[in-house]
Write a protein that holds these residues in place. Structure first.
Motif, short mmCIF file in Angstrom:
data_model
loop_
_atom_site.label_atom_id
_atom_site.label_comp_id
_atom_site.label_asym_id
_atom_site.label_seq_id
_atom_site.Cartn_x
_atom_site.Cartn_y
_atom_site.Cartn_z
N GLN A 246 0.83 -1.20 0.00
CA GLN A 246 0.00 0.00 0.00
C GLN A 246 0.87 1.26 0.00
O GLN A 246 0.53 2.26 -0.62
N ALA A 247 1.99 1.18 0.70
CA ALA A 247 2.87 2.34 0.79
C ALA A 247 3.76 2.49 -0.44
O ALA A 247 4.13 3.62 -0.80
N LEU A 248 4.12 1.39 -1.10
CA LEU A 248 5.20 1.44 -2.09
C LEU A 248 4.81 0.99 -3.49
O LEU A 248 5.60 1.14 -4.43
N TYR A 249 3.62 0.42 -3.67
CA TYR A 249 3.26 -0.18 -4.96
C TYR A 249 3.31 0.84 -6.10
O TYR A 249 3.92 0.60 -7.14
N VAL A 250 2.67 2.00 -5.90
CA VAL A 250 2.59 2.99 -6.98
C VAL A 250 3.97 3.54 -7.32
O VAL A 250 4.35 3.64 -8.50
N VAL A 251 4.75 3.88 -6.30
CA VAL A 251 6.06 4.45 -6.57
C VAL A 251 6.99 3.42 -7.22
O VAL A 251 7.82 3.75 -8.07
N PHE A 252 6.83 2.14 -6.86
CA PHE A 252 7.62 1.08 -7.50
C PHE A 252 7.28 0.97 -8.98
O PHE A 252 8.16 0.91 -9.85
N ALA A 253 5.97 0.97 -9.27
CA ALA A 253 5.54 0.81 -10.67
C ALA A 253 5.99 1.98 -11.53
O ALA A 253 6.43 1.79 -12.67
N ILE A 254 5.90 3.19 -11.01
CA ILE A 254 6.18 4.37 -11.82
C ILE A 254 7.67 4.69 -11.86
O ILE A 254 8.25 4.93 -12.93
N ARG A 255 8.34 4.68 -10.69
CA ARG A 255 9.74 5.10 -10.65
C ARG A 255 10.71 3.97 -10.97
O ARG A 255 11.75 4.20 -11.62
N VAL A 256 10.43 2.76 -10.51
CA VAL A 256 11.36 1.64 -10.74
C VAL A 256 11.10 0.97 -12.08
O VAL A 256 12.02 0.73 -12.86
N LEU A 257 9.81 0.67 -12.37
CA LEU A 257 9.49 -0.01 -13.62
C LEU A 257 9.26 0.96 -14.78
O LEU A 257 9.26 0.54 -15.94
N GLY A 258 9.04 2.24 -14.48
CA GLY A 258 8.84 3.23 -15.53
C GLY A 258 7.50 3.15 -16.22
O GLY A 258 7.37 3.54 -17.38
N LEU A 259 6.47 2.66 -15.53
CA LEU A 259 5.14 2.57 -16.13
C LEU A 259 4.44 3.92 -16.06
O LEU A 259 4.66 4.70 -15.13
N SER A 260 3.59 4.18 -17.02
CA SER A 260 2.82 5.43 -17.00
C SER A 260 1.62 5.27 -16.06
O SER A 260 1.17 4.15 -15.80
N PRO A 261 1.10 6.38 -15.54
CA PRO A 261 -0.08 6.28 -14.66
C PRO A 261 -1.27 5.61 -15.35
O PRO A 261 -2.00 4.84 -14.72
N GLY A 262 -1.46 5.88 -16.65
CA GLY A 262 -2.58 5.26 -17.36
C GLY A 262 -2.42 3.76 -17.45
O GLY A 262 -3.38 3.00 -17.24
N LEU A 263 -1.21 3.30 -17.77
CA LEU A 263 -0.96 1.86 -17.86
C LEU A 263 -1.11 1.21 -16.49
O LEU A 263 -1.66 0.11 -16.37
N LEU A 264 -0.64 1.89 -15.46
CA LEU A 264 -0.78 1.36 -14.11
C LEU A 264 -2.26 1.22 -13.73
O LEU A 264 -2.66 0.23 -13.11
N GLY A 265 -3.08 2.20 -14.14
CA GLY A 265 -4.50 2.10 -13.86
C GLY A 265 -5.13 0.88 -14.51
O GLY A 265 -5.97 0.20 -13.91
N LEU A 266 -4.72 0.57 -15.74
CA LEU A 266 -5.24 -0.61 -16.42
C LEU A 266 -4.79 -1.88 -15.72
O LEU A 266 -5.56 -2.85 -15.60
N ILE A 267 -3.55 -1.90 -15.23
CA ILE A 267 -3.06 -3.07 -14.51
C ILE A 267 -3.87 -3.30 -13.24
O ILE A 267 -4.29 -4.43 -12.93
N ILE A 268 -4.12 -2.22 -12.50
CA ILE A 268 -4.90 -2.34 -11.26
C ILE A 268 -6.32 -2.80 -11.57
O ILE A 268 -6.91 -3.59 -10.81
#
Length: 419
Positions: A246-268
């Protein structure tokens, strides 16, 4: 064990259950609109800073602990349907104040903080009271069937609710979307008010009733029940390590994996698809391998899928594939696990204890989640986000040991309902 997912079977002809189901379905969609709508209102209307958004998110965790510590005895000594209706009306009134304040140009972060906390508290009270109300409304032999049906609509809300919130915000603005949200809670209250079944009379309050005693009674009931005690330990450990994500999922996906917010929304969103499948999976799984083993197997698969998140890497396609697989497997088998756990709790405890039992478990897991979120954030600094998420995933998997070696392993059918 009776389960009829399509329009057949006794629950489809149970008018009062259908009203409860309708009320919960509307509330489920409303809850998702709230979850997305309040942060969007803060960003789009007030231009909130990241720190303000962080505090707004943190205020959603507090009610589980506070309401869990204080509301169990009150719910057990009250008419549960009255609490459900009151919770809906409180949420509707608080959320209706947001678009009104926006229209008058009075909306502030302070008001959104209060709204997030009050709506969160009313939602926790609703969930605890609902958990305690259901066994008194239907025959206890139908609890698994009922929980599956409720799980299906909750999964549909998880898929469609965020998208609906986005459409409402984009077409009507965030404050108006929250006004629609307030209306969903009013509709839920109307459905609940239409239930005609007489609710079992709650026990009268005694001179010994107190907050401390209510907590002691709830904790003692949980720890003395051999089927529920391992579920409690499992939930506690899982909540603590799950909060790492809950604390780190979003920052991991965006900063570490380089995913866009839109793509992350589709994954979720894939998690909602998995959750729908999980609601339909549990009855078949329990028929095949037994009720208790089905809970254990589903919990193990769901926990193991969390390892796919910190393991994600390589090309973007592979990373996205692993994240999607984790969402599908984790939410699918996680919902299946939750259906089994709810059915066990509602079967083995008498109705006059269910409020305190539910409150005890919500308070304990809420406290564990807060501690886990703080610990995850602190560990990520010196050890890195990926390594910290591996620790979290390993902890979630280790939590399944509490149920894997418990009496649940020998439970072939749903437990015999308590008197």
């Amino acid at each position: 064990m009776q389960f009829k997912p399509w329009p057949s079977g006794p629950l489809w002809r149970h008018g009062d259950f259908m009203k409860l189901w309708a009320a919960q379905s509307v509330s489920d969609f409303g809850a998702r609109i709230t979850r997305e709508g309040l942060p969007l209102a803060a960003v789009l209307t007030i231009r909130a800073t990241p720190a303000e958004l962080g505090l707004l998110a943190a205020l959603t965790l507090g009610p589980s602990l506070i309401v869990g510590l204080t509301a169990g005895g009150l719910i057990d000594r009250s008419r549960r349907r009255s609490i459900l209706i009151a919770s809906d009306l409180v949420r509707a009134a608080v959320l209706a104040s947001v678009p009104l304040a926006a229209f008058l140009h009075w909306l502030s972060m302070g008001q959104l903080y209060v709204a997030a906390f009050v709506v969160g508290a009313a939602s926790v009270a609703f969930d605890i009271a609902d958990h305690a109300y259901l066994p008194g409304l239907i025959d206890r032999g139908l609890l698994v069937d009922a929980n599956v049906k409720l799980g299906v609509t909750e999964s549909v809300a998880e898929m469609g609710g965020p998208a609906l919130a986005g459409i409402l915000v984009q077409t009507l603005t965030a404050p108006i979307a929250i006004a629609v949200n307030a209306a969903t809670y009013l509709v839920s209250a109307v459905f609940l008010a239409g239930i005609r079944s007489a609710e079992p009379k709650p026990p009268p309050p005694t001179a010994r009733s107190s907050l401390g005693r209510d907590l002691a009674v709830g904790f003692a009931a949980v720890m003395s029940q051999p089927l529920v005690r391992p579920l409690f330990i499992f939930g506690l450990v899982q909540a603590m390590f799950g909060a790492f994500f809950q604390a780190l999922y979003v920052v991991f996906a965006i900063r570490v994996l380089g995913l866009s917010p839109g793509l992350l929304g589709l994954i979720i969103a894939m998690g909602g698809v998995g959750a729908l499948g999980g609601a339909l999976l549990f009855p078949a799984l329990s028929r095949r391998i037994g009720f208790g083993p089905a809970i254990i197997a589903a919990a193990v698969v769901s926990a193991a899928s969390a390892l796919l998140i910190p393991a994600a890497g390589g090309s973007k396609l592979i990373a996205v594939g692993m994240m999607v697989a984790s969402q599908l497997l984790g939410d699918s088998f996680g919902v299946a696990t939750l259906i089994g756990i709810k059915s066990v709790q509602q079967s083995v405890f008498s109705t006059h204890l269910l409020g305190r039992v539910g409150a005890t478990m919500r308070a304990a897991t809420g406290a564990a989640a807060i501690a886990g979120a703080v610990a995850g954030g602190l560990l990520a600094g010196p050890f890195g986000i990926r390594a910290t998420l591996f620790v979290g995933a390993s902890g979630i998997l280790a939590a399944t040991l509490a149920i894997a070696i418990s009496p649940l392993l020998r439970l072939r059918e749903p437990p015999v309902p308590a008197a």
